[in-house]
Design a protein around this motif. Structure first.
Motif, PDB file in Angstrom:
ATOM      1  N   SER A 279       7.001   1.949   1.685  1.00  0.00           N
ATOM      2  CA  SER A 279       6.553   0.560   1.555  1.00  0.00           C
ATOM      3  C   SER A 279       5.486   0.175   2.570  1.00  0.00           C
ATOM      4  CB  SER A 279       7.753  -0.388   1.661  1.00  0.00           C
ATOM      5  OG  SER A 279       8.450  -0.179   2.872  1.00  0.00           O
ATOM      6  N   LEU A 280       5.550   0.714   3.781  1.00  0.00           N
ATOM      7  CA  LEU A 280       4.512   0.408   4.770  1.00  0.00           C
ATOM      8  C   LEU A 280       3.151   0.916   4.308  1.00  0.00           C
ATOM      9  CD1 LEU A 280       6.083   0.992   8.315  1.00  0.00           C
ATOM     10  CD2 LEU A 280       5.127  -1.115   7.415  1.00  0.00           C
ATOM     11  N   ALA A 281       3.112   2.096   3.744  1.00  0.00           N
ATOM     12  CA  ALA A 281       1.846   2.656   3.270  1.00  0.00           C
ATOM     13  C   ALA A 281       1.325   1.909   2.050  1.00  0.00           C
ATOM     14  CB  ALA A 281       2.018   4.131   2.944  1.00  0.00           C
ATOM     15  N   HIS A 282       2.246   1.337   1.270  1.00  0.00           N
ATOM     16  CA  HIS A 282       1.842   0.561   0.102  1.00  0.00           C
ATOM     17  C   HIS A 282       1.507  -0.884   0.460  1.00  0.00           C
ATOM     18  CE1 HIS A 282       2.551   3.316  -3.312  1.00  0.00           C
ATOM     19  NE2 HIS A 282       3.457   3.877  -2.524  1.00  0.00           N
ATOM     20  N   GLY A 283       1.881  -1.307   1.670  1.00  0.00           N
ATOM     21  CA  GLY A 283       1.586  -2.667   2.102  1.00  0.00           C
ATOM     22  C   GLY A 283       2.490  -3.725   1.509  1.00  0.00           C
ATOM     23  N   ASP A 284       3.710  -3.336   1.099  1.00  0.00           N
ATOM     24  CA  ASP A 284       4.614  -4.325   0.504  1.00  0.00           C
ATOM     25  C   ASP A 284       6.018  -4.241   1.121  1.00  0.00           C
ATOM     26  OD1 ASP A 284       5.490  -1.944  -0.564  1.00  0.00           O
ATOM     27  OD2 ASP A 284       5.089  -2.461  -2.646  1.00  0.00           O
TER      28      ASP A 284
ATOM     29  N   MET B 204      -2.577   3.417  -4.275  1.00  0.00           N
ATOM     30  CA  MET B 204      -3.679   3.060  -3.404  1.00  0.00           C
ATOM     31  C   MET B 204      -3.158   2.886  -1.981  1.00  0.00           C
ATOM     32  SD  MET B 204      -6.949   2.445  -3.193  1.00  0.00           S
ATOM     33  CE  MET B 204      -7.429   2.156  -4.900  1.00  0.00           C
ATOM     34  N   VAL B 205      -3.799   3.535  -1.017  1.00  0.00           N
ATOM     35  CA  VAL B 205      -3.399   3.430   0.382  1.00  0.00           C
ATOM     36  C   VAL B 205      -4.026   2.184   0.988  1.00  0.00           C
ATOM     37  CG1 VAL B 205      -3.338   4.604   2.600  1.00  0.00           C
ATOM     38  CG2 VAL B 205      -3.337   5.944   0.503  1.00  0.00           C
ATOM     39  N   ILE B 206      -3.270   1.469   1.805  1.00  0.00           N
ATOM     40  CA  ILE B 206      -3.794   0.275   2.465  1.00  0.00           C
ATOM     41  C   ILE B 206      -4.876   0.658   3.459  1.00  0.00           C
ATOM     42  CG2 ILE B 206      -1.667  -1.030   2.186  1.00  0.00           C
ATOM     43  CD1 ILE B 206      -0.937  -0.272   5.056  1.00  0.00           C
ATOM     44  N   GLU B 207      -5.717  -0.315   3.840  1.00  0.00           N
ATOM     45  CA  GLU B 207      -6.802  -0.057   4.782  1.00  0.00           C
ATOM     46  C   GLU B 207      -6.349  -0.182   6.230  1.00  0.00           C
ATOM     47  OE1 GLU B 207     -10.183  -2.430   3.870  1.00  0.00           O
ATOM     48  OE2 GLU B 207     -10.502  -1.516   1.889  1.00  0.00           O
ATOM     49  N   GLU B 208      -5.336  -1.006   6.469  1.00  0.00           N
ATOM     50  CA  GLU B 208      -4.781  -1.108   7.818  1.00  0.00           C
ATOM     51  C   GLU B 208      -3.340  -1.565   7.738  1.00  0.00           C
ATOM     52  OE1 GLU B 208      -5.916  -5.082   9.920  1.00  0.00           O
ATOM     53  OE2 GLU B 208      -7.741  -4.340   8.946  1.00  0.00           O
ATOM     54  N   ILE B 209      -2.577  -1.224   8.745  1.00  0.00           N
ATOM     55  CA  ILE B 209      -1.160  -1.551   8.759  1.00  0.00           C
ATOM     56  C   ILE B 209      -0.959  -2.970   9.282  1.00  0.00           C
ATOM     57  CG2 ILE B 209      -0.632  -0.755  11.104  1.00  0.00           C
ATOM     58  CD1 ILE B 209       1.885   0.586   9.880  1.00  0.00           C
ATOM     59  N   ASP B 210       0.061  -3.634   8.770  1.00  0.00           N
ATOM     60  CA  ASP B 210       0.364  -5.010   9.178  1.00  0.00           C
ATOM     61  C   ASP B 210       1.140  -4.981  10.495  1.00  0.00           C
ATOM     62  OD1 ASP B 210       0.959  -7.653   9.435  1.00  0.00           O
ATOM     63  OD2 ASP B 210       2.334  -7.740   7.718  1.00  0.00           O
ATOM     64  N   THR B 211       0.442  -5.229  11.588  1.00  0.00           N
ATOM     65  CA  THR B 211       1.097  -5.175  12.901  1.00  0.00           C
ATOM     66  C   THR B 211       1.950  -6.403  13.178  1.00  0.00           C
ATOM     67  OG1 THR B 211      -0.899  -6.113  13.917  1.00  0.00           O
ATOM     68  CG2 THR B 211      -0.687  -3.709  13.881  1.00  0.00           C
TER      69      THR B 211
ATOM     70  N   ARG C 162       4.343  10.823  -1.744  1.00  0.00           N
ATOM     71  CA  ARG C 162       4.205  11.150  -0.325  1.00  0.00           C
ATOM     72  C   ARG C 162       2.878  11.839  -0.027  1.00  0.00           C
ATOM     73  NH1 ARG C 162       8.947  14.714   1.549  1.00  0.00           N
ATOM     74  NH2 ARG C 162      10.041  13.031   0.501  1.00  0.00           N
ATOM     75  N   TYR C 163       2.298  12.470  -1.028  1.00  0.00           N
ATOM     76  CA  TYR C 163       0.983  13.084  -0.842  1.00  0.00           C
ATOM     77  C   TYR C 163      -0.148  12.110  -1.185  1.00  0.00           C
ATOM     78  CZ  TYR C 163       4.007  17.153  -0.932  1.00  0.00           C
ATOM     79  OH  TYR C 163       5.020  18.045  -0.693  1.00  0.00           O
ATOM     80  N   MET C 164       0.093  11.287  -2.187  1.00  0.00           N
ATOM     81  CA  MET C 164      -0.955  10.385  -2.655  1.00  0.00           C
ATOM     82  C   MET C 164      -1.058   9.114  -1.823  1.00  0.00           C
ATOM     83  SD  MET C 164      -2.075  12.271  -5.057  1.00  0.00           S
ATOM     84  CE  MET C 164      -3.194  11.181  -5.912  1.00  0.00           C
ATOM     85  N   THR C 165       0.039   8.707  -1.183  1.00  0.00           N
ATOM     86  CA  THR C 165       0.034   7.432  -0.462  1.00  0.00           C
ATOM     87  C   THR C 165       0.652   7.600   0.918  1.00  0.00           C
ATOM     88  OG1 THR C 165       0.407   6.364  -2.612  1.00  0.00           O
ATOM     89  CG2 THR C 165       0.530   4.967  -0.666  1.00  0.00           C
ATOM     90  N   THR C 166      -0.142   8.026   1.868  1.00  0.00           N
ATOM     91  CA  THR C 166       0.280   8.115   3.265  1.00  0.00           C
ATOM     92  C   THR C 166      -0.773   7.415   4.118  1.00  0.00           C
ATOM     93  OG1 THR C 166       1.395  10.238   2.926  1.00  0.00           O
ATOM     94  CG2 THR C 166       0.869   9.628   5.193  1.00  0.00           C
ATOM     95  N   PHE C 167      -0.320   6.514   4.973  1.00  0.00           N
ATOM     96  CA  PHE C 167      -1.250   5.823   5.864  1.00  0.00           C
ATOM     97  C   PHE C 167      -1.245   6.522   7.218  1.00  0.00           C
ATOM     98  CE2 PHE C 167      -2.276   2.657   9.110  1.00  0.00           C
ATOM     99  CZ  PHE C 167      -3.505   2.211   8.636  1.00  0.00           C
TER     100      PHE C 167
END
Length: 236
Positions: free
Chosen positions: A39-44, A1-8, A103-108
């Motif tokens: 990990s950034l795209a996964h939010g962890d 699952m791709v995150i909705e926004e990046i943690d700035t 890399r195809y399924m989870t890119t933010f």
């Protein structure tokens, strides 16, 4: 699952945004999309995480050059692909599929006005939906042969008292045994470490790995892809 926004608020998230801005400013006419994976795209992401930045360009060999280095103390991997080339790869199955699918399924997307990353994800999903079980089994047999060869070399190196080289070979054997498991179950992993951990081979010694490979060989044979055969079978 791709995150909705990046943690700035994360140093890595903030750096990813700055890098994306720098790429767009320097190559405004060549860059089609910029995103982050891992990990950034996964939010962890954690303090030990990398920044995995991917840049899609309009033409091959344009935009920034791929690189791997530290930026302000944070490891950064910059991957650069022409958008058309990335789409071709998204539609391919290879023996390394369990390590590539994420890399195809989870890119933010940090910059993606034409939804290139969504197109890559859809193309890969369509590939998985259309692929026949025999295609995954064929690729799994390839990884099995690599794992088995690495284990055999590890045994030989141990007999020659070359322990350091043997450890390298046994680690390679574990990864490819994990890829076999991933292909047989259509499971993808975040990276090689995730693969060996989730498939239970991370701590397997040579005897245990031999048992795992024996089980996998039996499974491949049951699925119509035996690991051994006649001369003619080599070309099937």
């Amino acid at each position: 699952m791709v995150i909705e926004e990046i943690d700035t608020t994360s140093p890595r998230g903030a750096l990813a945004l700055r890098l994306a801005d720098a790429v767009q400013r320097r190559w405004p006419s060549e860059v089609q999309a910029v995103g982050v994976r891992g990990s950034l795209a996964h939010g962890d992401d954690t303090d030990t995480s990398d920044v995995n930045l991917v840049v899609l360009t309009h033409r091959p060999r344009s935009g920034p050059r791929p690189t791997l280095r530290k930026v302000e103390g944070i490891p950064v991997e910059l991957e650069v692909l022409a958008a058309d080339e990335a789409l071709v790869k998204a539609r391919q199955l290879t023996p390394r599929w369990p390590l590539l699918a994420d890399r195809y399924m989870t890119t933010f997307a940090l910059h993606d006005p034409k939804d290139c990353f969504a197109e890559l994800r859809e193309a890969h999903q369509n590939l998985l939906g259309e692929a026949r079980p025999a295609e995954f089994t064929q690729l799994a047999r390839h990884d099995w042969a690599t794992a088995n060869g690495a284990r055999r070399r590890a045994i030989r190196l141990t007999q020659w008292c070359d322990t350091e080289a043997a450890l390298v070979m046994i680690a390679d054997a574990r990864v490819h045994a994990a890829l076999v498991a991933g292909l047989l179950t259509r499971t993808w992993f975040r990276n090689a470490a995730d693969a060996v951990k989730r498939t239970g081979v991370a701590a397997a010694d040579m005897r245990e790995l031999g048992a795992i490979l024996k089980y996998q060989a039996d499974e491949l044979a049951a699925r119509g892809r035996p690991v051994d055969g006649t001369v003619g079978a080599l070309f099937d």
